[in-house]
Design an enzyme around this catalytic site. Structure first.
Site, PDB file in Angstrom:
ATOM      1  CB  SER A 115      31.652  37.673  82.878  1.00  0.00           C
ATOM      2  OG  SER A 115      30.965  36.562  82.318  1.00  0.00           O
ATOM      3  CG  ASP A 285      33.020  29.351  85.508  1.00  0.00           C
ATOM      4  OD1 ASP A 285      33.497  28.953  84.415  1.00  0.00           O
ATOM      5  OD2 ASP A 285      32.779  30.553  85.742  1.00  0.00           O
ATOM      6  CG  HIS A 288      33.894  32.870  83.119  1.00  0.00           C
ATOM      7  ND1 HIS A 288      32.989  32.606  84.131  1.00  0.00           N
ATOM      8  CD2 HIS A 288      33.535  34.076  82.598  1.00  0.00           C
ATOM      9  CE1 HIS A 288      32.128  33.605  84.229  1.00  0.00           C
ATOM     10  NE2 HIS A 288      32.436  34.512  83.305  1.00  0.00           N
TER      11      HIS A 288
END
Length: 821
Positions: A115, A285, A288
């Site tokens: 991600s 978060d 990221h």
């Protein structure tokens, strides 16, 4: 010091004591400047050796520096190690892709990983897309973006674990004839998460990475492959299910990747980790990267991908150096041959002189020792020595060596370059320091006239230092500062008009030799730099501007009716001189206005051959000259008008500057000083209230005389201020032209878009060292110009014209070669 002088004057000193103090002072000044230049030469040699060693270590690869190291300058402004980062806009990005497509290449960029890599995919698409496509925020699948107009294909492959799926995909690429142009790969957090930070998972990660390293190495032979090291995390912001992802675990995985991929064709992208470390506050978060980190990661990739195609001046990372032309080689050969010729001539003269002296000693053994030759008495004073042909050749040889330094600084990758960084502190702190030094080194002057030589040198000096700080810090982005710097540039033209009109008004030489000497002093350095640095004349915009307006003024004044000076009186004695001057001023102002009102007419005049080459840029564009010309179109005329008013006021006794007293007395002086203060404050207020640069530039030519006149009045009105000046600023004012021109290449870098770096990672020390070398070079070039000018432009008009024709022949040959004529 004053007490010592008075004590000496009361005694009866010997002849040696009378001259001891001035001789020591003059000797100290000479020796100090000479030693400073010797030290500067040694420092340059040391840094050439040091950076040469760095090149031997890393090959001078700016791509490697871009991907490996850097730092934040001030508030979240990323600076790569040793090279300049261009900030790509959407337009720039699409232009890059279009150029690659024009070269019949595919813009195929692949992101492979988890991600975090997906974030980069989203950012890259957003950077190049006209309308942003919608992607799911959480997409555990392949994503694609295509733009057929740009031959652009950006792909993301969801591969959170380095396993057989990754190996299979890499083997497909390895067998393919057409590979992606750029592959960005990286993964670790998902492995840590699902294994709960197990050491066995780390070993399995190493094993899998070792297995795919061979395929990555083979792919890296044909295209660029980046392994993105893992960014840190913010543990307190992580979700509970990600608690196993710690910075210690990430460090272990990064070390494993570096160990396995060392020596392969895969480039380790470690600067992204440094960017993330400096902007962890944006990790919402905890896992990221924030907007700042993603933005700079995207810019790094675009600089890596595009810089060598678009060649932005402020993007030196991954940018090939400029090819050397035959003109540059010929110029260096001509300059470097001068010291060789000088040495040969000196050896020959020494050989002849030694034989001549030997013959004299042999034939005149009965002569008295110490008796002066040629019947001269021992007390005869020697005349001041004029520069000899040997001095001329040596000066050109020194100039050749210094041009070599210019070339190394700004046309090779030997020395590093960095982006400018502006902050209010960066601008105002050195400015305050410089003015503190200027006020500290003040002294009396014997001159009392308004705008006398010491004062104008002082004015040029502090203006030039302010402009240097402005350029170094990139303060042009702040509109009020920009507007005040525009006033300083206009003030130079104002002083040009004032000084040369005053020279002509007093009935001095207005002939062709005087004109050629002035033009040669202004343009000599710039012409040499144009040849050495392969830049057009217009690139050094200030010198063409000064040269053009001085030529306009000279032609205006020599045209009839001319200002005349009676044999036994000052020119002020004739009222017709005022009338003639006013007529010429009106005509000149009208001509300027007509040119300004018709840009088409302006372009037709200045794009005519053969002088077109003097006014166009590298892109054959006249608009840069139009912008500079119209911005200061009346500044020189303001200076001439002020000079005429000054002579009129002094002639009729309204002001008196023949002594050290105030120019005016009583209430009139107070009123004038208040008006002058209002002038300066009003312009500053206007600059602060002005909202956009085009509007400010439009009104600048009409109001620039206001702050200039205010400064002149406040600086000259009071006698005690007029008879004191800053020797510190005046010293810099005498070499202001050299300072303005040389800063382009040996203080700044990348044609003024960046900063030269001799000491990487230590910006303050770097500025001090580069400034010391820069000032020494400017001082020496000023001395070289003074040596060369009498030889090339002597006072004899025939010899001057002959020499200038000889000097112009190679320039004409270059012009013919380049298609100018």
């Amino acid at each position: 010091m004053a007490e010592n002088r008075s004590h000496c004057s009361d005694s009866v000193p010997s002849s040696s004591s009378k001259i001891q103090l001035p001789v020591i002072e003059e000797l100290n000044l000479y020796v100090n400047s000479k030693i400073a230049k010797i030290i500067a030469t040694g420092v340059v040699i040391c840094f050439i050796s040091y950076h040469g060693f760095l090149h031997a270590v890393d090959g001078g690869d700016s791509c490697h520096r871009l991907l490996s190291d850097g730092r934040f300058q001030g508030s979240l402004v990323w600076q790569p190690y040793g090279c300049m980062l261009h900030t790509y806009s959407n337009t720039d990005s699409r232009r890059c892709m279009r150029y690659v497509a024009f070269l019949k290449q595919q813009n195929h960029i692949v992101f492979l990983g988890d991600s975090r890599i997906r974030q980069l995919f989203y950012a890259m698409v957003k950077q190049v897309a006209v309308s942003h496509p919608k992607f799911p925020e959480v997409a555990h699948e392949e994503l694609h973006y295509n733009d057929t107009n740009l031959h652009l294909n950006i792909e993301f492959f969801w591969r959170p674990v380095m396993d057989l799926q990754v190996d299979k995909l890499l083997n497909q690429w390895k067998r393919s004839k057409v590979l992606p142009k750029l592959i960005v790969i990286g993964s670790a957090t998902h492995t840590i998460k699902i294994s709960n930070g197990s050491s066995l998972a780390l070993e399995e990660y190493k094993k899998n990475l070792t297995h795919i390293a061979s395929a990555l190495h083979q792919i890296g032979n044909k295209t660029r492959v980046l392994w993105m090291l893992q960014d840190p995390v913010v543990p307190e912001r992580l979700k509970p299910e990600r608690a196993a992802i710690t910075n210690d675990q990430l460090d272990l995985y990064n070390m494993a990747a570096m160990e396995v991929l060392y020596g392969t064709n895969v480039q380790l992208w470690s600067s992204s980790r440094l960017v993330a470390q400096g902007s962890v506050a944006g990790f919402t978060d905890g896992l990221h990267a924030g907007d700042v980190a993603v933005k700079y990661d995207t810019q790094i990739l675009l600089n890596l991908y595009c810089n060598d195609h678009l060649n932005f001046n402020d993007g030196t990372c991954c940018n090939s150096r400029e090819a050397v032309t035959m003109t540059q080689i010929a110029t260096f050969a001509a300059l470097c041959s001068c010291p060789i010729i000088m040495i040969a001539v000196s050896v020959r003269q020494w050989f002849c002189a030694s034989h001549h002296v030997e013959g004299i000693i042999t034939s005149d053994t009965n002569g008295e020792a110490g008796q002066p030759l040629n019947g001269e008495s021992s007390g005869t004073s020697k005349k001041s020595k004029q520069p000899s042909p040997q001095d001329f050749l040596m000066a050109l040889g020194k100039l050749g060596l210094m041009m070599g330094y210019f070339f190394l600084c700004d046309r090779t990758s030997l020395f590093m370059k960095e982006n400018k960084y502006f902050s209010q502190l960066n601008f105002w702190l050195p400015l305050g320091y410089v003015f503190a030094l200027g006020l500290f080194f003040t002294e009396d002057t014997s001159q009392t006239r308004l705008l006398h030589r010491d004062m104008t040198d002082e004015w040029k000096g502090w203006m030039q230092l302010v402009i240097l700080i402005y350029h170094m810090t990139g303060a042009s982005q702040t509109l009020p500062i920009y507007m005040h710097i525009r006033v300083l540039v206009s003030a130079y033209l104002f002083l040009t008009g004032y000084g040369h009109f005053s020279y002509y008004w007093n009935g001095r030489d207005m002939g062709i030799v005087r004109y050629c000497q002035v033009m040669f002093r202004i343009n000599f350095l710039v012409v040499v730099l144009c040849l050495v640095m392969n830049r057009p004349y217009q690139f050094y915009y200030f010198v063409p501007l000064i040269s053009f307006w001085y030529t306009v003024m000279h032609v205006t004044l020599v045209l009839p009716p001319r200002i005349t000076r009676p044999a036994h009186a000052n020119s002020e004695a004739s009222p017709f001189n005022y009338l003639y001057s006013i007529i010429k001023f009106i005509g000149l102002g009208g001509f300027i206005t007509v040119l300004f009102l018709s840009e088409v007419f302006f372009e037709k005049i200045f794009v005519m051959k053969p002088w077109k080459a003097l006014f166009v840029t590298t892109d054959d564009d006249i608009h840069e000259w139009w912008f500079r010309w119209q911005l200061d179109r009346y500044s020189l005329l303001y200076g001439m008008v002020f000079c005429l008013l000054y002579h009129g006021l002094t002639q009729y006794g309204i002001i008196d500057d023949k002594s050290g007293s105030n120019l005016m007395g009583g209430r009139l002086a107070l009123l004038v000083s208040c008006v002058a203060t209002i002038f300066i404050v009003s312009y500053t207020t206007m600059a602060l209230l002005c909202t956009n640069k085009p509007d400010c530039n439009e009104i600048h030519p009409y109001v620039v005389w206001v702050p200039i006149l205010g400064y002149i009045v406040l600086r000259n009105l009071v006698g005690i201020l007029r008879t004191r000046y800053s020797s510190f600023f005046a010293w810099f004012g005498r070499i202001s032209l050299e300072l303005f021109v040389c800063q382009y290449h040996i203080w700044l870098a990348a044609d003024t878009h960046g900063v030269l770096v001799l000491i990487p990672s230590y910006p303050v020390a770097n500025v001090l060292v580069t400034s010391f070398i820069f000032i020494c070079v400017c001082h020496e070039i000023h001395h070289i110009t003074n040596v060369i000018t009498p030889f090339l432009v002597p006072n004899d008009s025939r010899r001057a014209v002959r020499n200038l024709i000889v000097f112009a022949i190679p320039l004409l040959a270059i012009g013919v070669h380049d298609g100018i004529f």
